[in-house]
Write an enzyme that holds these catalytic residues in place. Structure first.
Site, PDB file in Angstrom:
ATOM      1  N   ASP A  99      -9.027   0.401   1.603  1.00 42.79           N
ATOM      2  CA  ASP A  99      -8.038   0.008   2.603  1.00 42.79           C
ATOM      3  C   ASP A  99      -8.603   0.359   3.990  1.00 42.79           C
ATOM      4  OD1 ASP A  99      -5.679  -0.635   3.928  1.00 42.79           O
ATOM      5  OD2 ASP A  99      -4.767   1.319   3.526  1.00 42.79           O
ATOM      6  N   GLN A 113      -3.959   2.320  14.895  1.00 40.11           N
ATOM      7  CA  GLN A 113      -2.845   2.837  14.090  1.00 40.11           C
ATOM      8  C   GLN A 113      -2.004   3.877  14.851  1.00 40.11           C
ATOM      9  OE1 GLN A 113      -4.210   4.445  10.346  1.00 40.11           O
ATOM     10  NE2 GLN A 113      -2.166   4.944   9.613  1.00 40.11           N
ATOM     11  N   GLU A 140      -9.147   4.127  -2.553  1.00 40.27           N
ATOM     12  CA  GLU A 140      -7.918   3.934  -3.327  1.00 40.27           C
ATOM     13  C   GLU A 140      -8.232   3.207  -4.631  1.00 40.27           C
ATOM     14  OE1 GLU A 140      -4.508   2.408  -1.263  1.00 40.27           O
ATOM     15  OE2 GLU A 140      -5.192   3.127   0.706  1.00 40.27           O
ATOM     16  N   LYS A 178      -4.186  -2.047   9.682  1.00 39.34           N
ATOM     17  CA  LYS A 178      -4.491  -2.199   8.256  1.00 39.34           C
ATOM     18  C   LYS A 178      -4.598  -3.658   7.848  1.00 39.34           C
ATOM     19  CE  LYS A 178      -3.485   2.218   7.123  1.00 39.34           C
ATOM     20  NZ  LYS A 178      -4.260   3.074   6.256  1.00 39.34           N
ATOM     21  N   THR A 191      -8.947  -5.672   3.466  1.00 38.05           N
ATOM     22  CA  THR A 191      -8.870  -4.756   2.320  1.00 38.05           C
ATOM     23  C   THR A 191      -9.885  -5.280   1.303  1.00 38.05           C
ATOM     24  OG1 THR A 191      -6.496  -4.447   2.694  1.00 38.05           O
ATOM     25  CG2 THR A 191      -7.355  -3.799   0.535  1.00 38.05           C
ATOM     26  N   HIS A 244      -3.803  14.102   0.598  1.00 41.35           N
ATOM     27  CA  HIS A 244      -4.048  13.210   1.747  1.00 41.35           C
ATOM     28  C   HIS A 244      -2.872  13.253   2.727  1.00 41.35           C
ATOM     29  CE1 HIS A 244      -5.270   9.722   4.087  1.00 41.35           C
ATOM     30  NE2 HIS A 244      -4.104   9.168   3.848  1.00 41.35           N
ATOM     31  N   GLU A 259     -10.303   3.905   3.346  1.00 39.88           N
ATOM     32  CA  GLU A 259      -9.412   4.688   2.498  1.00 39.88           C
ATOM     33  C   GLU A 259      -9.823   4.401   1.057  1.00 39.88           C
ATOM     34  OE1 GLU A 259      -5.291   4.052   3.625  1.00 39.88           O
ATOM     35  OE2 GLU A 259      -5.513   5.494   5.266  1.00 39.88           O
ATOM     36  N   ASP A 309       0.836  -1.198   0.000  1.00 41.00           N
ATOM     37  CA  ASP A 309       0.000   0.000   0.000  1.00 41.00           C
ATOM     38  C   ASP A 309       0.870   1.246   0.000  1.00 41.00           C
ATOM     39  OD1 ASP A 309      -2.542   1.154  -0.066  1.00 41.00           O
ATOM     40  OD2 ASP A 309      -2.431   1.616   2.064  1.00 41.00           O
ATOM     41  N   GLU A 358     -10.104  12.483   7.408  1.00 35.18           N
ATOM     42  CA  GLU A 358     -10.001  13.844   6.869  1.00 35.18           C
ATOM     43  C   GLU A 358     -11.364  14.533   6.826  1.00 35.18           C
ATOM     44  OE1 GLU A 358      -7.835  11.702   3.618  1.00 35.18           O
ATOM     45  OE2 GLU A 358      -7.122  13.741   3.196  1.00 35.18           O
ATOM     46  N   ARG A 365      -8.069   3.644  12.998  1.00 35.23           N
ATOM     47  CA  ARG A 365      -7.227   4.811  13.304  1.00 35.23           C
ATOM     48  C   ARG A 365      -6.699   4.811  14.731  1.00 35.23           C
ATOM     49  NH1 ARG A 365      -5.905   5.935   8.310  1.00 35.23           N
ATOM     50  NH2 ARG A 365      -7.675   6.468   7.012  1.00 35.23           N
TER      51      ARG A 365
HETATM   52 MN    MN Z   1      -3.994   2.979   2.458  1.00 29.69          MN
END
Ligand code: MN
Length: 423
Positions: free
Chosen positions: A239, A246, A207, A259, A263, A139, A205, A132, A369, A243
């Site tokens: 993804d 993380q 992506e 993570k 996915t 971002h 996420e 990834d 975000e 948080r």
């Molecule tokens: Mn990612």
């Protein structure tokens, strides 16, 4: 292998009428590859056309479509054997499928079509490894300024190399698979020690995923041109990210359990060849790149992206609209960089682009975000959210728009409650 050919001709129409509808994701110019089954039947390789699937496994057995004489490439229920064939065979096969489905040159006789509504989609390829990246400047700047302040938004390496980490292939799942909320170590800022429990800040996420077809040898780096050609196709990729896990675990080696739990990818691999008419250049460089990352052609794509969120028991709202074209590093640059040390790249490797965020508040690719780390809840029709609650459904969508529309289908996941531990 790159460039436009007859398969991109906007005038072509299919005898499968639903493929000619203006809003279809799957016109005859698209022809994405996937793996499907019906009832208790075995997994088969197919191509999406309108609201139908053309059964390539059956066509290969009938001798109508023979990508590699003497070999069964569509018999394993995964795309890997086909993706491992030479790039010109990908193109020849696409051209032959277009002929079979074209209203002028083909017809329903001898073709085996299955309604998408009657099919179950499977993971389209065996995911050999998952890497990834972190290629959206917007971002990276948003997350950096959230946690380190606006003066240190980008780390010193960011404008020089495509930052990435090696993720987990074992938990890449196909769209529609329910996702269990992860448990993990959590530590509140004012707590002295961590505890173990369900993630409270579950996020997406948005992506794109690049799927490697042509492998590279250990010790032999790829140029950006070779890397562009080695990519078989693209999928939407979510993804999923915890948080709170993380933020406690990530230093100094980067994301790990936050993570690793899931996915999600969309079921149809849109070929790189199908995307040729939608090539665009990467944005202007803020700093010159080292020569091995230089590009001689436009290696990004103009792909519109959206995220819908349905709160448990509520109705859908679009929470983000953005475009893949803003990514600072192309997938070709990421793949070239990945192989630069001599790392071998394999058929079935999956490269996540990194969260795709744009410059405006309505174009952000993560709830981190959108809600600014939970500070600004979003309204979903009378229901408020900062992060994802149990029972919520998230859907990514992507499509190109030009002389025709070419789509990726949906990438969907619903969150199940965390496993309960007696601790
Ligand atoms: Mn990612």
């Amino acid at each position: 292998m790159s460039g436009l050919n007859a398969t991109h001709d906007p005038a072509r129409r299919s005898w499968v009428e639903s493929a000619n509808a203006p809003g279809s994701d799957f016109p005859i110019q698209n022809l994405p590859f996937g793996v499907f089954s019906e009832g208790d039947g075995a997994a088969r390789v197919g191509v999406a056309i309108g609201d139908m699937i053309l059964d390539l496994t059956a066509l290969e057995q009938a001798g109508t479509l023979v990508p590699a004489p003497g070999e069964w490439v569509f018999g394993d229920g995964v795309l890997n054997p086909f993706m491992a064939l030479p790039q010109h065979v990908w193109s020849q096969t696409r051209a032959r499928i277009a002929e079979l489905l074209d209203a002028e040159t083909g017809g329903p006789e001898g073709q085996i079509l299955v309604a998408q509504a009657d099919a179950r989609m499977h993971l389209p390829f065996f995911v050999r490894s998952f890497t990834d990246f972190y290629a959206s400047r917007e971002h990276a700047s948003n997350v950096g300024s959230m946690f380190r302040g606006p003066d240190n938004a980008l780390m010193p390496n960011w404008l020089h190399l495509p930052v990435g980490y090696n993720g987990r292939a074992s938990t890449v799942v196909v769209s529609g698979t329910a996702i269990r909320r992860p448990n993990g170590q959590l530590k509140a800022p004012d707590a002295a020690v961590p505890h173990f429990g369900p993630c409270r800040r579950l996020d997406i996420e948005l992506e794109m995923g690049a799927v490697v077809g042509t492998p590279s040898e250990m010790g032999r780096p790829l140029t950006t041109e070779e890397a562009y050609d080695a990519i078989f196709g693209y999928v939407l990729l979510n993804d999923w990210s915890a948080r709170d896990i993380q933020v406690w675990e990530y230093q100094p080696l980067g994301p790990f359990q936050a993570k690793a739990f899931a996915t999600t990818i969309s079921p149809w691999v849109v070929t790189r060849e199908a995307l040729e008419p939608f090539r665009v250049s990467t944005p202007e460089r803020a700093m010159p790149l080292l020569p091995y990352l230089a590009e001689s052609a436009p290696n990004n794509f103009d792909i519109r992206l959206e995220v819908d969120m349905v709160p448990a028991g509520g109705t859908a709202k679009t929470i983000s609209r953005t475009n893949y074209r803003h990514m600072y590093y192309s997938s070709a640059q990421q793949l070239a960089h990945h192989s630069a040390s001599g790392c071998a790249m394999c058929t079935g490797d999956l490269l996540g682009s990194g969260t795709v965020s744009g410059q405006t508040p309505d174009s952000l690719g993560s709830l981190l975000e959108i809600t600014w780390n939970g500070r600004d809840p979003i309204d979903l029709g009378g229901v408020s959210r900062t992060f994802i609650e149990d029972g919520d459904t998230l859907t990514l969508r992507g499509w190109c728009e030009g002389d025709y529309r070419l789509g990726f289908g949906d990438c969907v996941g619903t969150i199940l409650p965390a496993m309960q531990y007696g601790i």
